[in-house]
Design a protein around this motif. Structure first.
Motif, PDB file in Angstrom:
ATOM      1  N   GLN A 544       0.799  -1.219   0.000  1.00 23.18           N
ATOM      2  CA  GLN A 544       0.000   0.000   0.000  1.00 23.18           C
ATOM      3  C   GLN A 544       0.835   1.274   0.000  1.00 23.18           C
ATOM      4  OE1 GLN A 544      -3.326   0.066  -0.398  1.00 23.18           O
ATOM      5  NE2 GLN A 544      -3.016  -2.103  -0.750  1.00 23.18           N
ATOM      6  N   HIS A 545       2.131   1.155   0.240  1.00 16.67           N
ATOM      7  CA  HIS A 545       2.990   2.332   0.267  1.00 16.67           C
ATOM      8  C   HIS A 545       4.201   2.086  -0.606  1.00 16.67           C
ATOM      9  CE1 HIS A 545       0.601   4.143   3.462  1.00 16.67           C
ATOM     10  NE2 HIS A 545       0.633   2.978   4.074  1.00 16.67           N
ATOM     11  N   ILE A 546       4.518   3.054  -1.399  1.00 15.85           N
ATOM     12  CA  ILE A 546       5.637   2.897  -2.311  1.00 15.85           C
ATOM     13  C   ILE A 546       6.949   2.851  -1.553  1.00 15.85           C
ATOM     14  CG2 ILE A 546       6.848   3.998  -4.237  1.00 15.85           C
ATOM     15  CD1 ILE A 546       4.171   5.162  -5.061  1.00 15.85           C
ATOM     16  N   PHE A 547       7.066   3.632  -0.478  1.00 17.51           N
ATOM     17  CA  PHE A 547       8.288   3.663   0.299  1.00 17.51           C
ATOM     18  C   PHE A 547       7.959   3.581   1.782  1.00 17.51           C
ATOM     19  CE2 PHE A 547       9.120   6.227  -3.495  1.00 17.51           C
ATOM     20  CZ  PHE A 547      10.186   5.525  -4.017  1.00 17.51           C
ATOM     21  N   SER A 548       8.879   3.048   2.541  1.00 16.33           N
ATOM     22  CA  SER A 548       8.732   3.070   3.990  1.00 16.33           C
ATOM     23  C   SER A 548       8.976   4.482   4.486  1.00 16.33           C
ATOM     24  CB  SER A 548       9.729   2.109   4.643  1.00 16.33           C
ATOM     25  OG  SER A 548      11.046   2.581   4.449  1.00 16.33           O
ATOM     26  N   ASP A 549       8.625   4.733   5.738  1.00 16.88           N
ATOM     27  CA  ASP A 549       8.784   6.080   6.275  1.00 16.88           C
ATOM     28  C   ASP A 549      10.237   6.534   6.311  1.00 16.88           C
ATOM     29  OD1 ASP A 549       6.080   6.268   6.625  1.00 16.88           O
ATOM     30  OD2 ASP A 549       6.117   5.603   8.718  1.00 16.88           O
ATOM     31  N   SER A 550      11.149   5.566   6.389  1.00 17.41           N
ATOM     32  CA  SER A 550      12.562   5.927   6.494  1.00 17.41           C
ATOM     33  C   SER A 550      13.235   6.100   5.138  1.00 17.41           C
ATOM     34  CB  SER A 550      13.319   4.867   7.294  1.00 17.41           C
ATOM     35  OG  SER A 550      13.226   3.610   6.639  1.00 17.41           O
ATOM     36  N   ALA A 551      12.533   5.734   4.052  1.00 19.77           N
ATOM     37  CA  ALA A 551      13.159   5.795   2.729  1.00 19.77           C
ATOM     38  C   ALA A 551      13.346   7.236   2.292  1.00 19.77           C
ATOM     39  CB  ALA A 551      12.313   5.058   1.711  1.00 19.77           C
ATOM     40  N   ASP A 552      14.514   7.542   1.768  1.00 19.34           N
ATOM     41  CA  ASP A 552      14.814   8.872   1.244  1.00 19.34           C
ATOM     42  C   ASP A 552      14.530   8.874  -0.251  1.00 19.34           C
ATOM     43  OD1 ASP A 552      15.711  11.331   0.531  1.00 19.34           O
ATOM     44  OD2 ASP A 552      17.813  10.968   1.021  1.00 19.34           O
ATOM     45  N   ILE A 553      13.361   9.357  -0.622  1.00 20.03           N
ATOM     46  CA  ILE A 553      12.979   9.272  -2.032  1.00 20.03           C
ATOM     47  C   ILE A 553      13.628  10.352  -2.883  1.00 20.03           C
ATOM     48  CG2 ILE A 553      10.815   8.073  -1.629  1.00 20.03           C
ATOM     49  CD1 ILE A 553       9.373  10.685  -1.706  1.00 20.03           C
ATOM     50  N   GLN A 557      19.379   6.267  -5.816  1.00 18.98           N
ATOM     51  CA  GLN A 557      19.341   4.813  -5.770  1.00 18.98           C
ATOM     52  C   GLN A 557      17.956   4.315  -5.375  1.00 18.98           C
ATOM     53  OE1 GLN A 557      22.628   3.014  -3.807  1.00 18.98           O
ATOM     54  NE2 GLN A 557      21.958   0.939  -4.267  1.00 18.98           N
ATOM     55  N   VAL A 558      17.304   5.036  -4.464  1.00 14.71           N
ATOM     56  CA  VAL A 558      15.933   4.675  -4.083  1.00 14.71           C
ATOM     57  C   VAL A 558      14.991   4.905  -5.261  1.00 14.71           C
ATOM     58  CG1 VAL A 558      14.011   5.213  -2.544  1.00 14.71           C
ATOM     59  CG2 VAL A 558      16.346   5.154  -1.641  1.00 14.71           C
ATOM     60  N   MET A 559      15.182   6.049  -5.940  1.00  9.66           N
ATOM     61  CA  MET A 559      14.313   6.367  -7.060  1.00  9.66           C
ATOM     62  C   MET A 559      14.495   5.410  -8.233  1.00  9.66           C
ATOM     63  SD  MET A 559      12.469   8.950  -6.235  1.00  9.66           S
ATOM     64  CE  MET A 559      11.904   9.660  -7.772  1.00  9.66           C
TER      65      MET A 559
END
Length: 854
Positions: A544-553, A557-559
């Protein structure tokens, strides 16, 4: 809990799709996402906005040495031009478009992550300078991104142009031009700078301001940063004032010059032509004043006129230097807070930090250090990857298509031989304007989208940045028309056409190209499969969420792997491309169909046979293997082995996607196509006499016969892994491939056997030279299947794999170090690079070969 279990099952399937069974079709309807289980639309919108933000700006003008533009049509573009001013001859040798004629000793991206930064080196030995062009983007943070409901306008970045004198014993003077132009008829652009009393801008800074749709309001700053000693470039530039008539130019020595002009919006890309024209006018006036034998120093006379026309939409800024220099360009979007805008010191620090982060990310993506590679080959692979990323472009405009013209070599006459008299007059017409986000094969020779090349590009790009490869793939998919056709060359707009000979500009809706886009899809599925080994399961929150709360979008590298981290997004992507890709597959089957029963051929499947349209006596350009020898006399009864093999691979890929999406009827149909193709390869294309797969044609007695030319064509069923590992025919294929008297060399597999009469003859494009992407295909087939799976030839396949991999990598790296370039092809006798350079498209797959990523 029930929802999480269903979604977890989807993940298990998506990442578990393996090789296609030869006779059975599995369906996975229990894993299909129903509409109420699909990810919420806002999350998909957010994902798209995030991609738009991180990929909005880039070096998307690969056809010039350095330029910036957004991934938007009718927007804004910028570019760099320079020439030497040691004497007046430099004026005739401007550097702007990438060109072999400039005789540069290399230009390549040392670093380029495709999203946030890049560093390029250009060795201009003739002008005695090593130029470094770099850029750094500032990406918004997570909170700002998640708050963008309609995408992020603007985006800010800084670019740096530096010049270092190569030989201090030789005088070095260079004049540089940075131009900015609006492609939009509704945009605004103006010069806004603090002026001295004489109206000439300060040398250290100049400013443009404007507004354009998609970007909003912006400012552009061009500045000369202070050195560590506290000085700018001005001190060194005083040497420009030495010599004849220097006193006449005291007010402008070391100053920035400029020009503003109103151009037609479809001509604003002609920055070099405008600049040369303006300087020519100033030179004419100077010549009238002083006379040819009494001219002042070139650096004083070859300047822009310091004029701005009313309603100008094109501005060029000129800076002239003696010795080493640096200047910066900053694009500041109004949406970027002033406190977060880059400065020269911030640009310096950011580029340094980005280099370090890139090295760490590169090792994670292509683990070469862990494979025992030392610093030099790792640097080589890093530069190949960076140059491929730096070759990505955004092209927009009209193409040329002829939908009525039937070329002479596609019209059947009489017994089936082709009549070479033209049957209708050409009727090329401009299309509606289209856009394409694409990698390019060669910045100097082929700075445009090529279908045949793109699958290899995306295999490499996807290994480093999965999501960018999907963006490019989706851009190509959008070009598929209502009939299922997409042009083999994408030449969009006047700037793109200016680099293409007229005879190649028109595209024909009957003509295909190897469907390599399917390689990008299978590579994506394989990455999903590999990703599954990193975690045991995905819970409901993962879906339901593309990233966790800790992810730096805002982290590149995350993107780069959102569609790997979120199976819901992966499912959504596959669903979005399925229908147009299916239409494209059906177009191939409908338009490239070959004849079986017409020539009394016997085959297990009555419908699986294929022939490239677009055949001439000496070329089959549509095959991608242009002058590779086929039957001497073209015939409508021809069957082409390579196209048959591509269609088998296409059917395999479509079966995998259909199964993943729960399209069980389609999956079963694709499976039957695949089975028929594999069976017909043996029935129609295997020559028992020659112990090889061959093309087929029809002789003057209307009898079918094999056309056997030992080379890449005869390897295609092996290259695309359509030959079973335990097939008795595999031994003959491996013998041919590994025989030094046929295809094998110390530099890679040759395109044509040295025993063939046409080896090295004629145009000699695909008649012997070594092509890296074909060797990449061979190595992939050996690595994934023939050296990995049990069978009577497994040990031999492993031995061939190890030797071939070593040969290809060693030779391409050797030539890169010797010449400064990667090459389109390599000589089959001595391994030397030849033809187009730098060829940073599929030749860069050698980095994947080093990492054993196929």
């Amino acid at each position: 809990m029930r929802k999480a279990l269903i979604l977890r099952s989807v993940v298990a399937f998506l990442i578990g799709v393996g090789s296609l069974p030869s006779s059975t079709c599995q369906t996975y309807d229990e894993f299909e996402l129903t509409p109420d289980q699909a990810p919420p639309a806002p999350e998909l919108v957010t994902a798209r906005n995030q991609a738009d933000s991180s990929l909005l700006w880039g070096t998307y003008r690969p056809q010039i040495y350095f330029g910036m533009r957004p991934r938007l049509p009718e927007s804004i573009l910028m570019g760099l031009m320079w020439f030497g001013v040691q004497d007046y001859r430099g004026y005739a040798k401007p550097r702007h478009e990438c060109s072999d004629q400039d005789r540069l000793e290399g230009y390549s991206w040392k670093y380029h992550d495709g999203r946030t930064f890049g560093i390029q080196e250009i060795r201009d030995v003739e002008n005695n300078y090593l130029l470094e062009t770099s850029f750094l983007k500032t990406l918004p943070g997570k909170e700002e991104l998640l708050g963008q409901g309609t995408g992020l306008k603007g985006g800010s970045w800084g670019a740096r142009i530096s010049g270092t004198v190569l030989d201090p014993q030789i005088p070095a003077q260079l004049t540089t031009f940075w131009y900015t132009a609006l492609e939009s008829a509704t945009g605004l652009l103006g010069l806004e700078n603090e002026e001295e009393e004489d109206g000439i801008p300060h040398s250290e800074s100049i400013k443009l301001a404007g507004s354009v749709s998609g970007l909003g309001d912006f400012e552009i700053r061009i500045e000369e940063p202070l050195s560590e000693s506290g000085n700018s470039n001005v001190e060194g530039n005083q040497h420009l004032g030495e010599g004849r008539h220097a006193s006449d130019f005291q007010d402008t020595i070391g100053k920035t010059h400029f020009v503003g002009r109103k151009l037609r919006t479809d001509q604003t890309w002609r920055g070099k032509d405008v600049i040369i024209s303006e300087i020519n006018e100033v030179l004419r006036s100077t010549l009238e004043r002083y006379g040819q034998e009494n001219m002042p120093a070139p650096g004083l006379a070859m300047t822009l006129p310091d004029e701005v026309a009313s309603a100008s939409n094109f501005y060029a800024i000129q800076k002239t230097f003696t010795g080493n220099f640096t200047f910066d360009i900053f694009f500041d979007s109004s949406t970027t807070p002033r406190a977060e805008r880059l400065s020269s010191s911030g640009l310096t620090q950011g580029l340094k930090a980005s280099r370090k982060a890139f090295d760490e990310r590169f090792e994670s993506a292509l683990p070469l250090h862990s494979r025992g590679y030392t610093e030099k080959p790792i640097e080589f692979a890093r530069e190949l990857t960076s140059s491929l990323m730096g070759g990505i472009g955004f092209f927009s405009g009209q193409g040329i298509v002829d939908r009525s013209f039937a070329h002479e070599y596609d019209v059947p006459v009489g017994s089936g031989e082709l009549d070479f008299e033209r049957k209708s007059e050409p009727d090329p017409r401009l299309t509606e304007s289209e856009s394409l986000f694409t990698a390019t094969p060669s910045r100097s020779m082929f700075p445009r989208g090529f279908y045949w090349d793109e699958g290899f590009h995306l295999a490499h790009i996807g290994a480093f940045d999965n999501d960018m490869s999907l963006e490019i793939l989706e851009s190509w998919i959008r070009l598929i028309d209502e009939d299922g056709w997409v042009g083999r060359e994408q030449i969009l707009g006047e700037e793109a056409r200016s680099r293409v000979p007229k005879e190649f500009q028109t595209q024909y809706p009957l003509y295909a190209n190897p469907p390599t886009l399917i390689m990008a899809v299978t590579s994506f599925i394989e990455r999903l499969k590999a990703k599954s080994g990193l975690s045991d399961a995905f819970d409901a929150s993962d879906q339901q969420h593309i990233f966790s709360d800790s992810a730096d979008i805002s982290d590149p590298q995350v993107m780069s792997q959102r569609f790997l981290e979120s199976p819901a997004l992966a499912q959504s992507f596959l669903r979005s491309i399925y229908s147009p890709l299916k239409s494209h597959y059906q177009w191939f089957r409908r338009t490239q169909r070959g004849e079986i029963k017409e020539w009394d051929r016997h085959a297990a499947s009555r419908g699986e046979a294929y022939r490239w349209r677009g055949r001439t006596k000496d070329h089959v350009l549509t095959s991608g293997l242009d002058d590779y020898p086929r039957a001497e006399v073209p015939h409508t009864g021809e069957l082409h082995l390579d196209l048959m093999s591509w269609m088998g691979s296409f059917a395999s890929t479509m079966q995998k996607i259909a199964s993943a999406l729960g399209e069980e009827d389609d999956a079963e149909e694709f499976q039957s196509h695949y089975d028929g193709i594999v069976a017909n390869l043996d029935d129609l294309h295997w020559s028992e006499e020659n112990q090889m797969y061959c093309d087929a044609s029809v002789d003057k007695d209307d009898q079918s016969y094999h056309v056997c030319r030992k080379g890449y064509i005869s390897l295609f069923p092996f290259l695309l892994e359509l030959v079973p590992s335990d097939s008795p025919r595999l031994g003959s294929i491996l013998d041919l491939l590994s025989d030094p008297n046929e295809l094998w060399s110390d530099y890679g597999i040759r395109s044509l056997s040295i025993k063939e009469p046409l080896f090295g003859q004629g145009e000699n494009y695909w008649r012997g030279p070594i092509w890296v992407q074909m060797n990449y295909m061979a190595l992939g087939a050996l690595h994934r299947k023939y050296a990995a799976q049990p069978g009577p030839y497994q040990a031999k396949a492993r031995k061939i794999y190890d030797s071939l991999r070593s040969n290809v990598v060693r030779n391409v790296q050797k030539e890169y170090e010797r010449t400064g370039f990667t090459w389109e092809q390599y000589n089959p006798t001595d391994g030397r690079g030849q033809r187009s350079h730098p060829f940073t498209g599929w030749t860069s797959t050698v980095a994947l070969i080093m990492a054993e990523m196929y």
